[in-house]
Design a protein around this motif. Structure first.
Motif, PDB file in Angstrom:
ATOM      1  N   ALA A 212      45.303  42.431  37.912  1.00  0.00           N
ATOM      2  CA  ALA A 212      44.967  43.609  38.716  1.00  0.00           C
ATOM      3  C   ALA A 212      43.956  44.484  37.990  1.00  0.00           C
ATOM      4  O   ALA A 212      43.029  45.045  38.612  1.00  0.00           O
ATOM      5  N   TYR A 213      44.117  44.604  36.680  1.00  0.00           N
ATOM      6  CA  TYR A 213      43.153  45.379  35.884  1.00  0.00           C
ATOM      7  C   TYR A 213      41.775  44.727  35.931  1.00  0.00           C
ATOM      8  O   TYR A 213      40.753  45.415  36.095  1.00  0.00           O
ATOM      9  N   ILE A 214      41.717  43.399  35.802  1.00  0.00           N
ATOM     10  CA  ILE A 214      40.437  42.690  35.885  1.00  0.00           C
ATOM     11  C   ILE A 214      39.790  42.958  37.240  1.00  0.00           C
ATOM     12  O   ILE A 214      38.585  43.255  37.323  1.00  0.00           O
ATOM     13  N   ALA A 215      40.579  42.890  38.306  1.00  0.00           N
ATOM     14  CA  ALA A 215      40.038  43.156  39.647  1.00  0.00           C
ATOM     15  C   ALA A 215      39.518  44.581  39.760  1.00  0.00           C
ATOM     16  O   ALA A 215      38.498  44.833  40.421  1.00  0.00           O
ATOM     17  N   SER A 216      40.196  45.518  39.089  1.00  0.00           N
ATOM     18  CA  SER A 216      39.758  46.920  39.156  1.00  0.00           C
ATOM     19  C   SER A 216      38.430  47.150  38.446  1.00  0.00           C
ATOM     20  O   SER A 216      37.780  48.189  38.654  1.00  0.00           O
ATOM     21  N   GLN A 217      38.022  46.187  37.616  1.00  0.00           N
ATOM     22  CA  GLN A 217      36.752  46.298  36.901  1.00  0.00           C
ATOM     23  C   GLN A 217      35.594  45.700  37.697  1.00  0.00           C
ATOM     24  O   GLN A 217      34.491  45.542  37.169  1.00  0.00           O
ATOM     25  N   GLY A 218      35.833  45.370  38.953  1.00  0.00           N
ATOM     26  CA  GLY A 218      34.765  44.895  39.820  1.00  0.00           C
ATOM     27  C   GLY A 218      34.699  43.393  39.982  1.00  0.00           C
ATOM     28  O   GLY A 218      33.668  42.858  40.423  1.00  0.00           O
ATOM     29  N   TYR A 219      35.795  42.694  39.668  1.00  0.00           N
ATOM     30  CA  TYR A 219      35.826  41.240  39.795  1.00  0.00           C
ATOM     31  C   TYR A 219      36.733  40.830  40.952  1.00  0.00           C
ATOM     32  O   TYR A 219      37.722  41.509  41.252  1.00  0.00           O
ATOM     33  N   SER A 220      36.392  39.723  41.563  1.00  0.00           N
ATOM     34  CA  SER A 220      37.221  39.125  42.591  1.00  0.00           C
ATOM     35  C   SER A 220      37.766  37.812  42.045  1.00  0.00           C
ATOM     36  O   SER A 220      37.000  36.863  41.827  1.00  0.00           O
ATOM     37  N   ILE A 221      39.060  37.765  41.793  1.00  0.00           N
ATOM     38  CA  ILE A 221      39.657  36.571  41.198  1.00  0.00           C
ATOM     39  C   ILE A 221      39.811  35.498  42.273  1.00  0.00           C
ATOM     40  O   ILE A 221      40.588  35.650  43.219  1.00  0.00           O
ATOM     41  N   VAL A 222      39.055  34.437  42.113  1.00  0.00           N
ATOM     42  CA  VAL A 222      39.031  33.352  43.089  1.00  0.00           C
ATOM     43  C   VAL A 222      40.131  32.340  42.805  1.00  0.00           C
ATOM     44  O   VAL A 222      40.709  31.757  43.732  1.00  0.00           O
ATOM     45  N   ALA A 223      40.429  32.106  41.530  1.00  0.00           N
ATOM     46  CA  ALA A 223      41.442  31.108  41.172  1.00  0.00           C
ATOM     47  C   ALA A 223      42.116  31.477  39.858  1.00  0.00           C
ATOM     48  O   ALA A 223      41.509  32.097  38.985  1.00  0.00           O
ATOM     49  N   ASP A 224      43.371  31.075  39.755  1.00  0.00           N
ATOM     50  CA  ASP A 224      44.177  31.340  38.563  1.00  0.00           C
ATOM     51  C   ASP A 224      44.849  30.030  38.155  1.00  0.00           C
ATOM     52  O   ASP A 224      45.444  29.339  38.987  1.00  0.00           O
ATOM     53  N   PHE A 225      44.739  29.670  36.871  1.00  0.00           N
ATOM     54  CA  PHE A 225      45.257  28.407  36.358  1.00  0.00           C
ATOM     55  C   PHE A 225      46.338  28.672  35.321  1.00  0.00           C
ATOM     56  O   PHE A 225      46.109  29.418  34.364  1.00  0.00           O
ATOM     57  N   GLY A 226      47.502  28.048  35.491  1.00  0.00           N
ATOM     58  CA  GLY A 226      48.575  28.239  34.524  1.00  0.00           C
ATOM     59  C   GLY A 226      49.588  27.118  34.567  1.00  0.00           C
ATOM     60  O   GLY A 226      49.766  26.473  35.615  1.00  0.00           O
ATOM     61  N   ASP A 227      50.278  26.883  33.453  1.00  0.00           N
ATOM     62  CA  ASP A 227      51.284  25.832  33.391  1.00  0.00           C
ATOM     63  C   ASP A 227      52.669  26.339  33.747  1.00  0.00           C
ATOM     64  O   ASP A 227      53.590  25.546  33.938  1.00  0.00           O
ATOM     65  N   GLN A 228      52.834  27.673  33.835  1.00  0.00           N
ATOM     66  CA  GLN A 228      54.103  28.271  34.233  1.00  0.00           C
ATOM     67  C   GLN A 228      53.917  28.969  35.586  1.00  0.00           C
ATOM     68  O   GLN A 228      52.853  29.549  35.850  1.00  0.00           O
ATOM     69  N   TYR A 229      54.946  28.945  36.413  1.00  0.00           N
ATOM     70  CA  TYR A 229      54.849  29.678  37.673  1.00  0.00           C
ATOM     71  C   TYR A 229      54.646  31.168  37.402  1.00  0.00           C
ATOM     72  O   TYR A 229      53.988  31.863  38.176  1.00  0.00           O
ATOM     73  N   SER A 230      55.208  31.652  36.291  1.00  0.00           N
ATOM     74  CA  SER A 230      55.037  33.065  35.944  1.00  0.00           C
ATOM     75  C   SER A 230      53.592  33.403  35.584  1.00  0.00           C
ATOM     76  O   SER A 230      53.224  34.581  35.538  1.00  0.00           O
ATOM     77  N   ASP A 231      52.758  32.393  35.313  1.00  0.00           N
ATOM     78  CA  ASP A 231      51.323  32.630  35.107  1.00  0.00           C
ATOM     79  C   ASP A 231      50.614  32.934  36.416  1.00  0.00           C
ATOM     80  O   ASP A 231      49.498  33.475  36.407  1.00  0.00           O
ATOM     81  N   LEU A 232      51.225  32.557  37.527  1.00  0.00           N
ATOM     82  CA  LEU A 232      50.536  32.534  38.815  1.00  0.00           C
ATOM     83  C   LEU A 232      51.067  33.546  39.818  1.00  0.00           C
ATOM     84  O   LEU A 232      50.370  33.875  40.786  1.00  0.00           O
ATOM     85  N   LEU A 233      52.277  34.045  39.613  1.00  0.00           N
ATOM     86  CA  LEU A 233      52.919  34.916  40.581  1.00  0.00           C
ATOM     87  C   LEU A 233      52.579  36.392  40.350  1.00  0.00           C
ATOM     88  O   LEU A 233      52.103  36.761  39.283  1.00  0.00           O
ATOM     89  N   GLY A 234      52.817  37.203  41.361  1.00  0.00           N
ATOM     90  CA  GLY A 234      52.672  38.649  41.220  1.00  0.00           C
ATOM     91  C   GLY A 234      51.437  39.243  41.845  1.00  0.00           C
ATOM     92  O   GLY A 234      51.250  40.460  41.808  1.00  0.00           O
ATOM     93  N   GLY A 235      50.575  38.402  42.405  1.00  0.00           N
ATOM     94  CA  GLY A 235      49.389  38.926  43.086  1.00  0.00           C
ATOM     95  C   GLY A 235      48.114  38.850  42.276  1.00  0.00           C
ATOM     96  O   GLY A 235      48.129  38.567  41.076  1.00  0.00           O
ATOM     97  N   ASN A 236      46.996  39.087  42.953  1.00  0.00           N
ATOM     98  CA  ASN A 236      45.663  39.059  42.344  1.00  0.00           C
ATOM     99  C   ASN A 236      45.372  37.727  41.643  1.00  0.00           C
ATOM    100  O   ASN A 236      44.703  37.692  40.608  1.00  0.00           O
TER     101      ASN A 236
END
Length: 275
Positions: free
Chosen positions: A236-260
């Motif tokens: 969310a902080y990264i998005a607030s800096q003017g970025y649009s997160i297109v994809a998120d990569f992680g080996d844990q579900y907790s890397d991917l959940l929670g929005g943005n």
């Protein structure tokens, strides 16, 4: 059982089904949220019949078969067992990266308007494979023993992921890294990423877990954050800096959940679970 699937969209048209929703409609793994809920329930389950459960030693053997066996030598830790390039793990990663590259190529051609496109990567077992540490410690973990491998930059690249990071950067994406490693391991992390073939993180694009949450993190039990709070809050902080997160990569579900998170890509990791 071996966990880990990729959810990869093959088209990027309005209203089109993703592979995730299509799979769910046909009894497949479903969304990342559904998969995470299933694993969480499994983690909380108390068996009534021990004979009906897979023996831990058998499961460890299956995991070893999945990763295969090769060797590598690193400073301090010496010669260790690493995944084999001929393993099922390597073949699965090749498919995942091919799907991710296809998605990112399509997504950038359709990206217009708000925010510079960005992708987010976890590090351990998303970019750097920790199988050598897990084998050396019999699938156990202590901060002290893990720090020996981290500080020795003793983790090889996850198969095909350096090419994916370079592909994303070369196609106009800002690349961010968010890891649960402590801030004190920043130098060793950058060294290991470089030795594994990754480009150096740009200034301000590598986030490690600080001793206390920064002001942009709002955690329910501050001064500590859950993994989901830390990672989603940082996105969310990264998005607030003017970025649009297109994809998120992680080996844990907790890397991917929670929005943005944008398009969520689960990297396989049957070795450990971080809720």
């Amino acid at each position: 059982m071996l966990a880990g699937t990729v959810i990869a969209a093959i088209g990027l048209t309005a209203g089109s089904l993703t592979v995730a929703s299509a799979a769910a409609a046909h009894g497949g793994p479903g969304s990342i949220e559904q998969q995470a809920a299933k694993v969480k329930a499994q983690d909380a389950f108390t068996p009534a019949n021990g004979n009906a459960e897979m023996n831990v030693t058998v499961l460890e053997d299956q995991i070893k078969h999945y990763y295969g066996s090769a060797s590598a030598t690193f400073p301090v830790v010496g010669t260790v067992t690493v995944p084999s390039p001929g393993s099922n793990y390597a073949r699965q990663m090749k498919r995942i990266v091919a799907g991710a590259e296809a998605f990112l190529a399509a997504a950038i051609s359709h990206h217009h308007g708000a925010g510079k496109p960005a992708v987010v990567f976890d590090i351990d077992d998303t970019l750097l494979n920790t199988y050598d540490y897990e084998i050396a410690n019999q699938f156990g973990y202590t901060p002290a023993s893990n720090a020996v491998f981290v500080n020795a930059a003793a983790f090889p690249a996850v198969f095909n992921m350096p090419a994916l990071v370079s592909f994303a950067a070369g196609h106009g994406y800002a690349v961010f890294f968010i890891t649960g490693r402590p801030q004190s391991q920043a130098g060793a992390t950058i060294t290991n990423l470089a030795s594994a073939g990754y480009p150096a993180p740009q200034s301000g694009h590598l986030f490690l877990k600080p001793p206390a949450p920064p002001s942009y993190l709002h955690c329910a039990n501050a001064p500590t954050c859950t993994t989901i709070e830390y990672k989603s809050g940082t996105r969310a902080y990264i998005a607030s800096q003017g970025y649009s997160i297109v994809a998120d990569f992680g080996d844990q579900y907790s890397d991917l959940l929670g929005g943005n998170a944008g398009h969520q890509v689960k990297i396989p990791n049957p070795m450990y679970y971080i809720p």
